[in-house]
Write a protein that holds these residues in place. Structure first.
Motif, short mmCIF file in Angstrom:
data_model
loop_
_atom_site.label_atom_id
_atom_site.label_comp_id
_atom_site.label_asym_id
_atom_site.label_seq_id
_atom_site.Cartn_x
_atom_site.Cartn_y
_atom_site.Cartn_z
N THR A 78 -11.95 -0.19 -6.46
CA THR A 78 -11.60 -0.29 -5.05
C THR A 78 -11.22 -1.72 -4.70
O THR A 78 -11.54 -2.67 -5.43
CB THR A 78 -12.77 0.16 -4.16
OG1 THR A 78 -13.86 -0.76 -4.32
CG2 THR A 78 -13.22 1.56 -4.53
N GLU A 79 -10.58 -1.89 -3.57
CA GLU A 79 -10.20 -3.22 -3.13
C GLU A 79 -11.43 -4.04 -2.75
O GLU A 79 -11.45 -5.27 -2.93
CB GLU A 79 -9.24 -3.12 -1.94
CG GLU A 79 -7.91 -2.48 -2.32
CD GLU A 79 -7.03 -2.19 -1.13
OE1 GLU A 79 -7.24 -2.83 -0.08
OE2 GLU A 79 -6.14 -1.33 -1.23
N SER A 109 -10.28 -9.71 -3.98
CA SER A 109 -9.16 -10.59 -4.31
C SER A 109 -9.01 -11.69 -3.27
O SER A 109 -9.27 -11.50 -2.07
CB SER A 109 -7.86 -9.78 -4.40
OG SER A 109 -7.58 -9.16 -3.17
N TRP A 129 -9.49 -12.37 -8.76
CA TRP A 129 -10.11 -11.08 -8.46
C TRP A 129 -11.27 -10.86 -9.43
O TRP A 129 -11.39 -11.53 -10.46
CB TRP A 129 -9.10 -9.94 -8.56
CG TRP A 129 -8.63 -9.63 -9.95
CD1 TRP A 129 -9.10 -8.66 -10.77
CD2 TRP A 129 -7.61 -10.31 -10.69
NE1 TRP A 129 -8.45 -8.68 -11.98
CE2 TRP A 129 -7.52 -9.67 -11.94
CE3 TRP A 129 -6.76 -11.38 -10.42
CZ2 TRP A 129 -6.62 -10.09 -12.93
CZ3 TRP A 129 -5.86 -11.79 -11.38
CH2 TRP A 129 -5.79 -11.15 -12.62
N ARG A 163 -4.44 -1.96 -8.07
CA ARG A 163 -4.94 -0.59 -8.18
C ARG A 163 -3.84 0.34 -8.70
O ARG A 163 -4.12 1.25 -9.47
CB ARG A 163 -5.44 -0.10 -6.83
CG ARG A 163 -6.65 -0.86 -6.31
CD ARG A 163 -7.16 -0.21 -5.03
NE ARG A 163 -7.62 1.15 -5.30
CZ ARG A 163 -7.71 2.10 -4.37
NH1 ARG A 163 -7.34 1.84 -3.13
NH2 ARG A 163 -8.14 3.30 -4.69
N ALA A 196 -4.06 -6.83 -4.27
CA ALA A 196 -5.11 -5.83 -4.46
C ALA A 196 -4.53 -4.42 -4.46
O ALA A 196 -4.91 -3.57 -5.28
CB ALA A 196 -6.17 -5.98 -3.36
N HIS A 197 -3.60 -4.16 -3.54
CA HIS A 197 -2.98 -2.83 -3.51
C HIS A 197 -2.25 -2.54 -4.81
O HIS A 197 -2.36 -1.44 -5.37
CB HIS A 197 -2.00 -2.76 -2.33
CG HIS A 197 -2.66 -2.74 -1.00
ND1 HIS A 197 -2.08 -3.27 0.14
CD2 HIS A 197 -3.87 -2.25 -0.59
CE1 HIS A 197 -2.89 -3.11 1.17
NE2 HIS A 197 -3.98 -2.49 0.75
N THR A 255 -3.99 -9.48 -0.20
CA THR A 255 -4.01 -8.07 0.19
C THR A 255 -2.98 -7.28 -0.61
O THR A 255 -3.27 -6.20 -1.14
CB THR A 255 -3.72 -7.93 1.69
OG1 THR A 255 -4.73 -8.63 2.42
CG2 THR A 255 -3.72 -6.48 2.10
N HIS A 312 0.85 -1.17 0.00
CA HIS A 312 0.00 0.00 0.00
C HIS A 312 0.90 1.24 0.00
O HIS A 312 2.05 1.19 0.42
CB HIS A 312 -0.91 0.01 1.23
CG HIS A 312 -0.18 0.21 2.53
ND1 HIS A 312 0.65 -0.75 3.06
CD2 HIS A 312 -0.15 1.26 3.39
CE1 HIS A 312 1.16 -0.30 4.20
NE2 HIS A 312 0.69 0.91 4.41
#
Length: 454
Positions: free
Chosen positions: A356-357, A362, A388, A344, A340-341, A337, A166
């Motif tokens: 968005t996550e 995911s 995802w 994006r 997903a970051h 996690t 992130h």
């Protein structure tokens, strides 16, 4: 003729030198040594030059944590230096400073002169310990400041990609970098205490100077072995690793706090043993230069007992008595996690509609070798499929990753297709080719996480 009695001239009572004066004297003695001056200059200059130099290169130390982001932000540089320092630089610095602070008096044969001048072994010990601590803190501050300035000047104050990938704003990254460097002071003090102990017990022996390095290397080797979590966290060397948790979201602070507490306990215990042994020292015997028996009984056995106690306490506090702490469900959750970051981030690079996550939903399914259920443990044979969903589509996207997970929970995910997602290290953007964030990335498994499986 009368005899005149000659009365003795009153002699002023000798007074002990204060701790403050002794500290200033010992500090001057330390910084007047050429090797200490060279270390200070090296710590305040070399890291900045290294980070700035790497910022001008096309290749990066991608095998080190945050190394792959050194061209993206100046805040990655001090973290790369921190990882190197915990492994090599800080044990060496504590050896040169704390490991020699008492042994140097042995080589010069100045113990009796110093004792006559100060008139208090207790104050001698305190002054020397405080002086060595001051120099060590100065060296650590130099490593942190130099690498930070070099990174910011060469690359700039840009956001940093965290451990679970992130984005951290520059201000947030600065605070966490500072906390990371402050956290490694605790294990550094533990090594310094071991250095003081070795310097007192072993005297002029070369082992006195090398003891912190030898202990640090032994602990680092132990961290590479498949040890239970309680044993791993009961070693001061864990705090050199646990700062990684500051860069996760949410932060993995439990292992870090535990590592700092354990390190401080080691620092106090080793210093206290050195202090008690120093007070029992026979300063009238110039040949009293340590012995193997005293090194074992007064140094090795108490530290071995300390390991046993800390392992028992850590196991009781955390409930982690057995196992590596690396479980299949944790790996899957951490990988999903991070993916997903970074997905994006790739979406923004390619100017695709933002997602968005929560929309991605995911997930990951991982196996380790031939083990499909309840896989656990470190290794480079983890294979994961990340899935995802995009809004408005029924078919789930999938990407394959090969994972190399080390015993401390850190993993490197290497993309294995499809090519348009993670199969190539570059992506074509509107401004030209750019590094593909999904191609290869770092992650971390929280060894103390007690979340349910599944």
């Amino acid at each position: 003729m009368t005899a005149t009695a000659v009365l003795p001239t009153p002699v002023a009572a000798a007074t002990r030198v204060s701790v403050a004066r002794g500290y200033r004297f010992e500090l001057v003695k330390l910084v007047s040594q050429w090797r200490i001056r060279l270390l200070v200059l090296a710590c305040w200059i070399a890291p900045g030059l290294f980070v700035a130099g790497v910022g001008q290169q096309s290749t990066l130390p991608s095998d080190t944590l945050f190394g792959r982001w050194m061209l993206a932000t100046g805040w990655a540089g001090p973290l790369v230096i921190l990882g190197f320092s915990g492994t090599w630089a800080l044990p060496l610095l504590t050896s040169v400073v704390a490991g020699d602070v008492f042994a140097s008096e042995e080589r010069l044969g100045t113990w009796r002169h110093l004792l006559v001048a100060v008139r208090s072994p207790r104050r001698i010990f305190v002054a020397k310990a405080l002086a060595s601590l001051t120099v060590i803190v100065l060296l650590v501050a130099g490593l942190a400041a130099s690498s930070t300035v070099g990174g910011l000047l060469a690359v700039g104050d840009h956001p940093l990609v965290g451990l679970d990938d992130h984005l951290l704003a520059p201000g947030d990254a600065a605070g966490r970098v500072l906390l990371a460097w402050l956290s490694v002071l605790a294990p550094t003090l533990a090594l310094a205490g071991i250095g003081l102990l070795g310097s007192v017990v072993l005297g002029r022996s070369p082992m006195a100077l090398l003891l912190p390095v030898v202990v640090a290397l032994a602990m680092q080797l132990a961290q590479l072995l498949p040890l239970p979590v309680a044993v791993r966290l009961a070693l001061p060397s864990w705090a050199f690793i646990a700062w990684n948790g500051l860069f996760a979201d949410p932060g993995q602070l439990g292992p870090l706090v535990l590592g700092i507490v354990v390190s401080l306990v080691w620092a106090v215990t080793a210093t206290a043993i050195a202090y008690l042994l120093f007070l029992r020292r026979d300063f009238t015997n110039s040949t009293d230069d340590g012995s193997a028996r005293r090194a074992v009984t007064a140094g090795l056995l108490p530290l071995a007992g300390l390991i046993a106690v800390t392992v028992a306490v850590v196991a009781a506090v955390t409930g982690a008595t057995t196992g590596s702490g690396i479980r299949q469900d944790k790996v899957q959750r951490s990988l999903a996690t991070a993916f997903a970051h970074l997905y994006r981030m790739q979406t923004a690079q390619l100017n695709r509609p933002a997602v968005t996550e929560a929309q991605l939903k995911s997930s990951a399914a991982c196996t380790k070798g031939d083990v499909a259920d309840d896989a656990q443990g470190a290794g480079n044979d983890w294979r994961c499929v990340v899935s995802w969903h995009l809004p408005g589509t029924r078919t789930a996207g999938q990407a394959v990753y090969q994972l190399d997970i080390t015993a401390d929970g850190r993993f490197v995910a290497d993309g294995d297709g499809p090519k348009e997602v993670n199969g190539y290290f570059l992506v074509r953007t509107s401004t030209g080719d750019a590094p593909n964030p999904l191609w290869q990335f770092d992650g971390n498994v929280d060894l103390l996480s007690t979340s349910p499986k599944g």
